[in-house]
Design a protein around this motif. Structure first.
Motif, PDB file in Angstrom:
ATOM      1  N   GLU A  59       0.826  -1.207   0.000  1.00  0.00           N
ATOM      2  CA  GLU A  59       0.000   0.000   0.000  1.00  0.00           C
ATOM      3  C   GLU A  59       0.856   1.252   0.000  1.00  0.00           C
ATOM      4  N   ARG A  60       1.926   1.227   0.768  1.00  0.00           N
ATOM      5  CA  ARG A  60       2.826   2.388   0.817  1.00  0.00           C
ATOM      6  C   ARG A  60       3.550   2.581  -0.505  1.00  0.00           C
ATOM      7  N   TRP A  61       3.950   1.489  -1.138  1.00  0.00           N
ATOM      8  CA  TRP A  61       4.635   1.572  -2.427  1.00  0.00           C
ATOM      9  C   TRP A  61       3.748   2.231  -3.475  1.00  0.00           C
ATOM     10  N   PHE A  62       2.494   1.806  -3.558  1.00  0.00           N
ATOM     11  CA  PHE A  62       1.611   2.349  -4.585  1.00  0.00           C
ATOM     12  C   PHE A  62       1.219   3.795  -4.289  1.00  0.00           C
ATOM     13  N   ALA A  63       1.126   4.151  -3.015  1.00  0.00           N
ATOM     14  CA  ALA A  63       0.844   5.541  -2.665  1.00  0.00           C
ATOM     15  C   ALA A  63       2.008   6.438  -3.086  1.00  0.00           C
ATOM     16  N   LEU A  64       3.232   5.977  -2.847  1.00  0.00           N
ATOM     17  CA  LEU A  64       4.409   6.748  -3.256  1.00  0.00           C
ATOM     18  C   LEU A  64       4.510   6.829  -4.777  1.00  0.00           C
ATOM     19  N   GLU A  65       4.186   5.743  -5.455  1.00  0.00           N
ATOM     20  CA  GLU A  65       4.217   5.743  -6.916  1.00  0.00           C
ATOM     21  C   GLU A  65       3.274   6.799  -7.465  1.00  0.00           C
ATOM     22  N   THR A  66       2.049   6.830  -6.966  1.00  0.00           N
ATOM     23  CA  THR A  66       1.062   7.805  -7.442  1.00  0.00           C
ATOM     24  C   THR A  66       1.525   9.229  -7.195  1.00  0.00           C
ATOM     25  N   TYR A  67       1.988   9.491  -5.978  1.00  0.00           N
ATOM     26  CA  TYR A  67       2.393  10.850  -5.616  1.00  0.00           C
ATOM     27  C   TYR A  67       3.558  11.349  -6.468  1.00  0.00           C
ATOM     28  N   HIS A  68       4.609  10.559  -6.565  1.00  0.00           N
ATOM     29  CA  HIS A  68       5.814  11.027  -7.259  1.00  0.00           C
ATOM     30  C   HIS A  68       5.669  10.979  -8.782  1.00  0.00           C
ATOM     31  N   HIS A  69       4.871  10.039  -9.295  1.00  0.00           N
ATOM     32  CA  HIS A  69       4.686  10.016 -10.739  1.00  0.00           C
ATOM     33  C   HIS A  69       3.869  11.226 -11.193  1.00  0.00           C
ATOM     34  N   GLU A  70       2.953  11.682 -10.372  1.00  0.00           N
ATOM     35  CA  GLU A  70       2.204  12.891 -10.727  1.00  0.00           C
ATOM     36  C   GLU A  70       3.102  14.123 -10.675  1.00  0.00           C
ATOM     37  N   ARG A  71       4.078  14.121  -9.791  1.00  0.00           N
ATOM     38  CA  ARG A  71       5.063  15.206  -9.786  1.00  0.00           C
ATOM     39  C   ARG A  71       5.841  15.222 -11.103  1.00  0.00           C
TER      40      ARG A  71
ATOM     41  N   THR B 293      -0.900   8.324 -23.240  1.00  0.00           N
ATOM     42  CA  THR B 293      -0.477   7.817 -21.939  1.00  0.00           C
ATOM     43  C   THR B 293       0.380   8.825 -21.194  1.00  0.00           C
ATOM     44  N   ASN B 294       0.210   8.881 -19.905  1.00  0.00           N
ATOM     45  CA  ASN B 294       1.095   9.679 -19.060  1.00  0.00           C
ATOM     46  C   ASN B 294       2.292   8.823 -18.686  1.00  0.00           C
ATOM     47  N   GLY B 295       3.442   9.176 -19.193  1.00  0.00           N
ATOM     48  CA  GLY B 295       4.625   8.391 -18.903  1.00  0.00           C
ATOM     49  C   GLY B 295       5.785   8.790 -19.782  1.00  0.00           C
ATOM     50  N   GLU B 296       6.861   8.028 -19.679  1.00  0.00           N
ATOM     51  CA  GLU B 296       8.072   8.246 -20.459  1.00  0.00           C
ATOM     52  C   GLU B 296       7.921   7.550 -21.807  1.00  0.00           C
ATOM     53  N   GLN B 297       8.144   8.278 -22.884  1.00  0.00           N
ATOM     54  CA  GLN B 297       7.894   7.761 -24.228  1.00  0.00           C
ATOM     55  C   GLN B 297       8.577   6.421 -24.487  1.00  0.00           C
ATOM     56  N   SER B 298       9.866   6.327 -24.203  1.00  0.00           N
ATOM     57  CA  SER B 298      10.603   5.106 -24.523  1.00  0.00           C
ATOM     58  C   SER B 298      10.104   3.921 -23.703  1.00  0.00           C
ATOM     59  N   ILE B 299       9.753   4.162 -22.448  1.00  0.00           N
ATOM     60  CA  ILE B 299       9.260   3.079 -21.596  1.00  0.00           C
ATOM     61  C   ILE B 299       7.911   2.592 -22.070  1.00  0.00           C
ATOM     62  N   GLN B 300       7.027   3.518 -22.419  1.00  0.00           N
ATOM     63  CA  GLN B 300       5.689   3.124 -22.859  1.00  0.00           C
ATOM     64  C   GLN B 300       5.753   2.381 -24.204  1.00  0.00           C
ATOM     65  N   GLU B 301       6.645   2.793 -25.073  1.00  0.00           N
ATOM     66  CA  GLU B 301       6.810   2.078 -26.345  1.00  0.00           C
ATOM     67  C   GLU B 301       7.373   0.672 -26.113  1.00  0.00           C
ATOM     68  N   THR B 302       8.278   0.547 -25.143  1.00  0.00           N
ATOM     69  CA  THR B 302       8.828  -0.768 -24.832  1.00  0.00           C
ATOM     70  C   THR B 302       7.751  -1.697 -24.289  1.00  0.00           C
ATOM     71  N   LYS B 303       6.843  -1.168 -23.490  1.00  0.00           N
ATOM     72  CA  LYS B 303       5.722  -1.982 -22.998  1.00  0.00           C
ATOM     73  C   LYS B 303       4.898  -2.516 -24.164  1.00  0.00           C
TER      74      LYS B 303
END
Length: 227
Positions: free
Chosen positions: A43-55, A125-135
């Protein structure tokens, strides 16, 4: 206006990000000997992911910087002041996460149906272009040859109308003839509406209560989409 184009979100719409992150986190924590308190850690990991990825999406930090901030906050007792050490520690999780990557079972068929209906199709998508293309590549979804529009390359992230308008312009469709399909009420549905697009909320696990999605077209599977 008739639908002429469709934009799909990627994470947790076509690509099972939450599932991969959960499986990856469990494997990583087990390797660190921290699996005894797995649920609290998760739960803490996903909360931190949401907060910092929105930053990151707001342009406050780079993609690498948000990763460092997450790992330092997640493991406060560890000596991660050195960037290289923080990066190496995060890389342990990242390897487990990437090993668990998968598309949802209904994702490929949804792209195929949209293309078969003659629609202009893109991934917004909200994210890094190269990472999202790799997915897309790693899950086989890249074989459909649809454009990926990631916030890192657009200069704007959903729900900013500029992200939607850029994708529509590049696909050659009027926003009023486009539909956004995604899992986020804020980013995908409300953002699309503010930009003049139609929207469909994919809510696979009943995340939203009825009063929250009043007036919103909500589906549980991409198989419910019809064009």
């Amino acid at each position: 206006m008739a639908v002429t184009g469709v934009l799909f979100d990627l994470d947790d719409t076509l690509f099972d990000h939450r599932g991969a992150a959960d499986r990856g986190l469990r494997a990583w924590l087990a390797g660190l000997g921290l699996d005894g308190m797995l649920e609290d850690h998760a739960e803490r990991w996903f909360a931190l992911e949401t907060y910092h990825h929105e930053r990151f999406q707001r342009g406050e930090v780079s993609h690498v910087e948000q990763r460092r901030a997450r790992i330092r906050a997640f493991l406060p007792g560890w000596d991660l002041a050195d960037d290289a050490v923080a990066d190496d520690t995060f890389a342990g999780y990242l390897a487990c996460y990437r090993a668990a990557w998968a598309a949802f079972d209904d994702a490929a068929a949804a792209l195929e149906r949209a293309l078969g209906a003659g629609l202009a199709v893109g991934i917004l998508t909200n994210g890094e272009q190269s990472i999202q293309e790799t997915k897309m590549q790693r899950t086989g979804l890249a074989s459909y040859d649809v454009r990926v529009y990631a916030s890192s390359a657009l200069g704007a992230a959903k729900p900013d109308p500029r992200a939607f308008h850029h994708a529509c312009a590049d696909l050659g469709v009027d926003p009023s003839g486009a539909v956004m399909v995604g899992d986020s009420l804020r980013h995908d549905v409300r953002g699309a509406r503010a930009a003049g697009l139609g929207s469909v909320l994919i809510d696979r696990v009943g995340r939203y209560r009825a009063h929250e999605v009043a007036g919103v077209e909500r589906i549980r599977s991409l198989a419910e989409l019809s064009w």
